[in-house]
Design a protein around this motif. Structure first.
Motif, PDB file in Angstrom:
ATOM      1  N   PRO A  69       0.987  -1.142   0.048  1.00  0.00           N
ATOM      2  CA  PRO A  69       0.192   0.185   0.077  1.00  0.00           C
ATOM      3  C   PRO A  69       1.022   1.436   0.050  1.00  0.00           C
ATOM      4  O   PRO A  69       2.083   1.199  -0.044  1.00  0.00           O
ATOM      5  CB  PRO A  69      -0.724  -0.069   1.346  1.00  0.00           C
ATOM      6  CG  PRO A  69       0.212  -0.833   2.223  1.00  0.00           C
ATOM      7  CD  PRO A  69       1.203  -1.824   1.320  1.00  0.00           C
ATOM      8  N   PHE A 109      -9.009   5.753   8.180  1.00  0.00           N
ATOM      9  CA  PHE A 109      -7.445   6.096   7.770  1.00  0.00           C
ATOM     10  C   PHE A 109      -7.474   7.542   7.432  1.00  0.00           C
ATOM     11  O   PHE A 109      -7.029   7.917   6.582  1.00  0.00           O
ATOM     12  CB  PHE A 109      -7.542   5.283   6.278  1.00  0.00           C
ATOM     13  CG  PHE A 109      -6.036   4.632   6.413  1.00  0.00           C
ATOM     14  CD1 PHE A 109      -5.714   3.458   7.298  1.00  0.00           C
ATOM     15  CD2 PHE A 109      -5.063   4.888   5.119  1.00  0.00           C
ATOM     16  CE1 PHE A 109      -4.308   3.091   7.117  1.00  0.00           C
ATOM     17  CE2 PHE A 109      -4.051   4.254   5.084  1.00  0.00           C
ATOM     18  CZ  PHE A 109      -3.556   3.193   6.110  1.00  0.00           C
ATOM     19  N   PHE A 142       0.270  -9.700   0.365  1.00  0.00           N
ATOM     20  CA  PHE A 142      -0.409  -8.418  -0.111  1.00  0.00           C
ATOM     21  C   PHE A 142      -0.665  -7.618   1.254  1.00  0.00           C
ATOM     22  O   PHE A 142      -0.970  -8.376   2.332  1.00  0.00           O
ATOM     23  CB  PHE A 142      -1.694  -8.745  -0.549  1.00  0.00           C
ATOM     24  CG  PHE A 142      -2.986  -7.601  -0.415  1.00  0.00           C
ATOM     25  CD1 PHE A 142      -2.639  -6.640  -1.710  1.00  0.00           C
ATOM     26  CD2 PHE A 142      -3.871  -7.641   0.578  1.00  0.00           C
ATOM     27  CE1 PHE A 142      -3.726  -5.540  -1.540  1.00  0.00           C
ATOM     28  CE2 PHE A 142      -4.582  -6.360   0.557  1.00  0.00           C
ATOM     29  CZ  PHE A 142      -4.654  -5.290  -0.490  1.00  0.00           C
ATOM     30  N   MET A 149      -4.231  -6.456   6.490  1.00  0.00           N
ATOM     31  CA  MET A 149      -5.123  -5.513   5.920  1.00  0.00           C
ATOM     32  C   MET A 149      -5.453  -4.466   7.202  1.00  0.00           C
ATOM     33  O   MET A 149      -4.836  -4.448   8.081  1.00  0.00           O
ATOM     34  CB  MET A 149      -6.423  -6.426   5.358  1.00  0.00           C
ATOM     35  CG  MET A 149      -5.872  -7.210   4.413  1.00  0.00           C
ATOM     36  SD  MET A 149      -7.459  -7.848   3.371  1.00  0.00           S
ATOM     37  CE  MET A 149      -7.902  -9.059   4.467  1.00  0.00           C
ATOM     38  N   GLY A 150      -6.740  -4.282   7.046  1.00  0.00           N
ATOM     39  CA  GLY A 150      -6.890  -3.029   7.915  1.00  0.00           C
ATOM     40  C   GLY A 150      -7.432  -3.149   9.456  1.00  0.00           C
ATOM     41  O   GLY A 150      -7.471  -4.512  10.012  1.00  0.00           O
ATOM     42  N   GLY A 200       2.765   0.184 -11.471  1.00  0.00           N
ATOM     43  CA  GLY A 200       1.531   0.114 -12.333  1.00  0.00           C
ATOM     44  C   GLY A 200       0.141   0.100 -11.472  1.00  0.00           C
ATOM     45  O   GLY A 200       0.184  -0.123 -10.330  1.00  0.00           O
ATOM     46  N   ASN A 242       1.234   3.632   2.279  1.00  0.00           N
ATOM     47  CA  ASN A 242       1.481   4.355   3.529  1.00  0.00           C
ATOM     48  C   ASN A 242       2.892   4.269   4.198  1.00  0.00           C
ATOM     49  O   ASN A 242       3.412   5.074   4.953  1.00  0.00           O
ATOM     50  CB  ASN A 242       0.502   4.065   4.652  1.00  0.00           C
ATOM     51  CG  ASN A 242       0.145   2.767   5.011  1.00  0.00           C
ATOM     52  OD1 ASN A 242       0.681   1.774   4.495  1.00  0.00           O
ATOM     53  ND2 ASN A 242      -0.157   2.658   6.374  1.00  0.00           N
ATOM     54  N   GLU A 290       0.426   2.543  -6.723  1.00  0.00           N
ATOM     55  CA  GLU A 290       0.770   3.378  -7.883  1.00  0.00           C
ATOM     56  C   GLU A 290       0.852   5.006  -7.093  1.00  0.00           C
ATOM     57  O   GLU A 290       1.559   5.757  -8.122  1.00  0.00           O
ATOM     58  CB  GLU A 290      -0.495   3.665  -8.699  1.00  0.00           C
ATOM     59  CG  GLU A 290      -1.762   4.242  -7.961  1.00  0.00           C
ATOM     60  CD  GLU A 290      -3.115   3.782  -8.985  1.00  0.00           C
ATOM     61  OE1 GLU A 290      -2.906   3.871 -10.157  1.00  0.00           O
ATOM     62  OE2 GLU A 290      -4.155   3.515  -8.466  1.00  0.00           O
TER      63      GLU A 290
END
Ligand code: NAP
Length: 480
Positions: A157, A385, A233, A256-257, A213, A159, A185
């Motif tokens: 990600p 976030f 991921f 994840m979050g 990309g 951050n 990206e």
């Protein structure tokens, strides 16, 4: 005063140990004011195909290295990151918009991630299996060994563009694998600057390939390519769910979050925890997966905590990320800031009180503290976030624990109390990947096991734990 002038740079992508220019350019902008800082060459399908082929060669070469050689490579990479620490920090500040002081901390943490990865390489081992514990095991011996899995596909990600890349690259190389990395990206610059250093540290060509990309094209190629043995991921829940659905039988790790909660008991050390809640909620404008979002205050200390917290939050100095004195800067882009602004507006319209903040300027949001919010509001139950905290009151800790457990997420949670047995009871009742006692849920060191339950993910990072997910356990059994 630091200079805030930025020069526009050009970044080729990185395949097979070489810089490659595709001519498919994307401009990277400074989130704070939109200034163009770099042009990045993005991957096209042919270049992506070459990246996979070079990663296949890279994985064979990495697997042939001894554990000692892999550890030495990671230590050399760490030394290069120490040498280039300040240019990396400036790059991180420019691509993410986080204050330069926080960017420096990210580089320091990246160095520790590499140290932990070298340690993980040196201590990678299997075990002796007690075969004679079964009647048919008489006279048999068995050992397990951990073997590389091949190519690790990494998707990260925006951050923490350097340290989260290293959390995937470090253990993957320690395990004897190669990596194809698709950074966000919005923030591909740190990974593109890291790639030549991996080469300089002595990695075989093809050990680390960076293919910038957008997620739906390059990310999707990476997820769909069956030559890639594992997809690791870090990102949001909706994207993680899509990746899981497409990954088939391959290895997968999903970080994840969270909508992180902190429970503060009446005996908590407020002098210590209030400033930690300022850092824990407003660092990088709250764009941290374990940023403090919901604070549950026992009714006996709620007022005192709230007054102190508002006072400290209002003192944070906003500004340009490259200014040394800046304490809070911007979100990743105006679109993200508008979403956070609309969630604050939804809370206000529903009768919540905005105790401080709530105002957006371009991509920045003031540190915002909200009270009297219904748990069903976005600012409570979803991942904000952004620099937004909601204060809740409770009288019995069991009620606070039940409310915290009722959410969709399960990454980390904090509990503040001086009562040790209460702390253990709470820790055992809370359904999270990590329970942090007497600090904020945003607390993390890079070698600890880190990951979530429920929608927060699958698997654990921290090099010693990630290396297990990035190796295949093989049993070798023989008859004496
Ligand atoms: P995101 O939108 O989910 O993107 C993460 C990565 O996935 C990016 O590289 C993105 O590419 C890529 N992607 C998007 N769609 C894809 C697809 N269909 N297939 C494959 N890849 C795809 O997350 P973000 O906004 O960058 O980061 C914020 C999220 O990350 C938050 O939810 C936060 O909690 C989470 N996070 C978790 C941790 C942890 O360790 N648990 C740490 C940091 C952040 P593009 O950028 O090109 O879209």
């Amino acid at each position: 005063m630091a200079t805030v002038a930025t020069e526009k740079m050009e970044f080729p992508l990185w395949v097979g140990g070489k810089a490659v220019k595709t001519g498919k350019l994307r401009t990277i902008n400074l989130p704070y004011d939109g200034a163009a800082v770099a042009e990045v060459h993005e991957a096209d399908e042919a270049t992506f195909g070459r990246a996979v082929e070079s990663a296949q060669e890279g994985s064979r070469a990495m697997a042939a290295l001894t554990l000692y050689e892999r550890a030495s490579l990671l230590e050399k990479l760490r030394a290069l990151l120490v040498r280039d620490a300040e240019p990396f920090a400036r790059l991180i500040a420019m691509e993410t918009g986080k204050p330069i002081r926080e960017a420096r901390t990210e580089v320091e943490r990246g160095q520790l991630t590499l140290t932990a990865s070298a340690d993980a390489a040196r201590s990678l081992h299997g075990e002796v299996v007690p075969m004679e514990a079964a009647p048919s095991g008489k006279g048999r011996w068995a050992i397990t060994v951990r073997e590389p899995i091949g190519i690790v596909g990494a998707i990260t990600p925006f951050n923490f563009p350097l340290n989260l890349a290293l959390h995937k690259l470090g253990p993957a190389l320690a395990a004897g694998n190669s990596v194809i990395h698709k950074p966000s990206e919005n923030t591909p610059l740190s990974a593109l600057r890291l790639a030549p250093l991996v080469q300089e540290a002595g990695a075989p060509p093809g050990a680390y390939n960076v293919v910038p990309g957008d997620g739906e094209t390059v990310g999707n190629w990476l997820v769909m390519d069956r030559r890639i043995a594992m997809v690791t991921f870090t990102g949001s829940v909706p994207v993680g769910e899509q990746i899981r659905a497409k990954a088939g039988m391959r290895r997968i790790a999903l970080e994840m979050g969270n909508n992180s909660s902190l429970i503060v008991e009446p005996d908590a050390d407020l002098e210590a925890i209030v400033p930690r809640c300022v850092t824990g909620a407003f660092s990088h404008s709250g764009q941290v997966c374990i940023s403090v979002q919901n604070v549950f205050l026992h009714e006996r200390i709620a007022r005192e905590f709230t007054e102190q917290y508002i006072e400290r939050a209002r003192k944070l100095k906003p500004g340009h990320p490259l200014e040394e004195s800046t304490e809070i800067s911007s979100l990743i882009n105006v679109e993200a800031a508008r979403r956070v602004e609309s969630w604050i507006g939804q809370a206000r319209d529903a009768g919540s009180r905005i105790l401080t903040g709530g105002v957006r300027r371009h991509a920045s949001i003031e540190p915002t503290i909200i009270a009297d919010a219904d748990p069903s509001l976005n600012v409570c139950c979803k991942e904000v976030f952004g620099p937004v905290v909601v204060l809740h009151r409770y009288s019995k800790i069991e009620d606070a624990i039940a409310q915290v457990n009722s959410g969709d997420y399960g990454l980390q949670v904090g509990v503040c109390t001086r009562d040790l047995s209460l702390a253990f009871r709470a820790a055992s009742a809370l359904r999270f990947g990590g329970v942090i006692v007497n600090d904020v849920p945003a607390y993390r060191v890079d070698h600890m096991p880190y990951g979530g339950v429920k929608k927060s993910g699958i698997g654990r990072e921290g090099p010693r734990y990630a290396i297990e997910e990035m190796t295949e356990l093989k049993l070798i059994c023989w008859k004496a």
